[in-house]
Design a protein around this motif. Structure first.
Motif, short mmCIF file in Angstrom:
data_model
loop_
_atom_site.label_atom_id
_atom_site.label_comp_id
_atom_site.label_asym_id
_atom_site.label_seq_id
_atom_site.Cartn_x
_atom_site.Cartn_y
_atom_site.Cartn_z
N SER A 164 -11.53 4.50 10.96
CA SER A 164 -11.57 3.35 9.98
C SER A 164 -10.67 3.76 8.69
N ILE A 165 -11.03 5.04 8.43
CA ILE A 165 -10.38 5.43 7.23
C ILE A 165 -8.86 6.12 7.43
N LEU A 166 -8.98 6.86 8.56
CA LEU A 166 -7.64 7.72 8.82
C LEU A 166 -6.43 6.52 9.21
N ASP A 167 -6.81 5.36 9.95
CA ASP A 167 -5.77 4.81 10.48
C ASP A 167 -5.08 4.13 9.43
N SER A 168 -5.83 3.58 8.23
CA SER A 168 -5.28 3.08 7.18
C SER A 168 -4.65 4.23 6.18
N ALA A 169 -5.11 5.15 6.06
CA ALA A 169 -4.61 6.10 5.22
C ALA A 169 -3.30 6.56 5.62
N THR A 170 -2.86 6.84 7.00
CA THR A 170 -1.64 7.13 7.49
C THR A 170 -0.74 5.82 7.29
N LYS A 171 -1.66 4.62 6.98
CA LYS A 171 -0.47 3.60 7.09
C LYS A 171 -0.06 3.69 5.39
N TYR A 172 -1.02 3.78 4.44
CA TYR A 172 -0.66 3.42 3.06
C TYR A 172 -0.18 4.92 2.43
N ILE A 173 -0.29 6.05 3.13
CA ILE A 173 0.22 7.28 2.61
C ILE A 173 0.66 8.12 3.59
N PRO A 174 2.03 7.80 3.89
CA PRO A 174 2.66 8.34 4.87
C PRO A 174 2.63 9.81 5.16
N ASP A 175 2.25 10.68 3.91
CA ASP A 175 2.44 12.15 4.25
C ASP A 175 0.80 12.59 4.04
N GLU A 236 -6.17 13.80 -3.99
CA GLU A 236 -5.09 13.96 -5.06
C GLU A 236 -3.95 12.70 -4.54
N LYS A 237 -3.90 12.61 -3.12
CA LYS A 237 -2.99 11.78 -2.58
C LYS A 237 -3.42 10.20 -3.12
N LEU A 238 -4.74 10.39 -2.53
CA LEU A 238 -5.41 9.04 -2.66
C LEU A 238 -5.41 8.29 -4.05
N ASN A 239 -5.57 9.26 -5.13
CA ASN A 239 -5.67 8.84 -6.50
C ASN A 239 -4.32 8.57 -6.94
N ALA A 240 -3.19 9.07 -6.12
CA ALA A 240 -2.08 8.94 -6.88
C ALA A 240 -1.34 7.51 -6.29
N LEU A 241 -2.16 6.89 -5.49
CA LEU A 241 -1.77 5.42 -4.96
C LEU A 241 -1.73 4.65 -6.31
N ARG A 246 -4.21 1.03 -3.47
CA ARG A 246 -5.39 1.45 -3.47
C ARG A 246 -6.52 0.35 -3.07
N LYS A 247 -6.36 -0.54 -3.59
CA LYS A 247 -7.03 -1.67 -3.18
C LYS A 247 -6.89 -2.41 -1.87
N GLU A 248 -5.53 -2.53 -1.75
CA GLU A 248 -5.15 -3.06 -0.27
C GLU A 248 -5.82 -2.00 0.73
N PHE A 249 -5.72 -0.88 0.50
CA PHE A 249 -5.97 0.37 1.43
C PHE A 249 -7.56 0.02 1.58
N LYS A 250 -8.08 0.05 0.50
CA LYS A 250 -9.78 0.06 0.65
C LYS A 250 -10.33 -1.27 1.36
N ASN A 251 -9.58 -2.30 1.27
CA ASN A 251 -9.78 -3.58 1.96
C ASN A 251 -9.56 -3.52 3.30
N SER A 252 -8.45 -2.68 3.73
CA SER A 252 -8.22 -2.59 5.15
C SER A 252 -9.25 -1.72 5.73
N VAL A 253 -9.73 -0.88 5.05
CA VAL A 253 -10.77 -0.08 5.63
C VAL A 253 -11.92 -0.84 6.04
N LYS A 254 -12.27 -1.75 4.80
CA LYS A 254 -13.51 -2.44 4.95
C LYS A 254 -13.40 -3.44 6.04
#
Ligand code: SAM
Length: 281
Positions: A164-175, A236-241, A246-254
């Motif tokens: 649930s988190i990884l799929d969105s993480a790889t979308k919003y944070i390419p590296d 750090e990568k998450l916080n740098a968004l 970040r909000k979009e990312f969180k919503n997509s996880v939710k």
């Protein structure tokens, strides 16, 4: 390939040195989440008194300790792991057990003078960049009559706690996942796991599937704790968004967690685990 593997190993070692105390507190020491399968692994291995057992990638030694209870005073158990922090915790928690040793060693490059009756490896095979090398190494350190027990997480879609988190993480944070990182669900199907183990020369391979339930609480608890327990570079990568991303990312996880969310807001994830047992010959 070699350079990539060694860089990945260094990075992974650093992550586990940082994460081990939290992993121990949150999961391992309380038998929660994927640790519900430890009991199954121990049962399947039919460990007897006097057995000499090796626990590969033992982490903080929770599985190793369970094995020690089975071999009694006449047996011997050794746990190896590349994380110095994990081994320190394992040693500290098991000071009293004289027939339980913990050492820093790489699964792909260890060797003992004695051969083992049983080798176990819980939730680590997918971390070894050269899993074949590790399996062959395990085989070389096993008695002819010996057996192995390997637990892995199921494929991504069957372990929504991670995906649930990884799929969105790889979308919003390419590296988010650096190049050279092995695919962590590459042994997440019965056939993929079996093929890898058979290739290393093991026989009598049996793979069992277990589905556990795990509740990380309500969505906000899941989100907050996931972020809290991941390693610093990822945080750090998450916080740098940017805030909006970040909000979009969180919503997509939710959104991904909704299908597992009960009326009272509690998330209850299914968690697929595969446990493989095999003989040396
Ligand atoms: C998910 S933890 C599992 C720990 C333990 N088996 C348990 O179930 O509590 C994965 C472990 O694999 C270890 N690990 C990763 N690569 C390794 C390698 N090449 N050799 C030995 N240990 C390794 C990590 O340090 C970490 O402790």
């Amino acid at each position: 390939m070699k350079v990539i593997n060694s860089e990945y190993k260094k990075r992974n070692m650093k992550i586990w040195n940082e994460v081990a105390p939290r992993y121990h507190k949150r999961w391992a020491s309380v038998n929660k989440g994927p640790f519900q399968s430890t009991k199954k692994l121990i049962e399947l291995m039919k460990i007897n008194e006097k057995n000499l057992v090796l626990d590969v990638a033992c982490g903080t030694g929770v599985v190793t300790k369970q094995i020690q209870k089975k071999v009694g005073k006449s047996g011997q158990v050794v746990g190896i792991d590349t994380s110095t922090t994990a081994i320190k915790i394992a040693k500290k928690e098991n000071k009293k057990n004289k027939n339980l040793d913990f050492l820093n060693a790489d699964a792909e490059n260890f060797s003992f003078s004695k051969k083992f009756d049983i080798v176990t490896c819980q939730y680590a095979l997918f971390f070894f960049p050269n899993a074949q090398k590790a399996l062959k190494n395990i085989k070389n350190n096993l008695k002819k009559s010996g057996s192995i027990g390997i637990s892995v997480h199921g494929s991504n879609e069957n372990v929504p706690f991670f995906s649930s988190i990884l799929d969105s993480a790889t979308k919003y944070i390419p590296d988010y996942i650096p190049p050279g990182t092995p695919n962590l669900d590459r042994f997440g199907t019965k056939s993929a796991l079996k093929i890898e183990v058979r290739k290393a020369g093991f026989s009598n391979i049996v793979t069992k599937e277990f589905i556990f339930k795990y509740s990380p609480g309500k969505f906000e608890d899941y989100w907050k704790n996931y972020i809290k327990y991941i390693a610093k570079p990822l945080k750090e990568k998450l916080n740098a968004l940017e805030y909006s991303k970040r909000k979009e990312f969180k919503n997509s996880v939710k959104e991904k967690t909704l299908q597992y969310t009960k009326r009272n807001g509690d998330i209850i994830f299914p968690w697929q685990v595969l446990i493989l047992t095999a003989k040396n010959n």
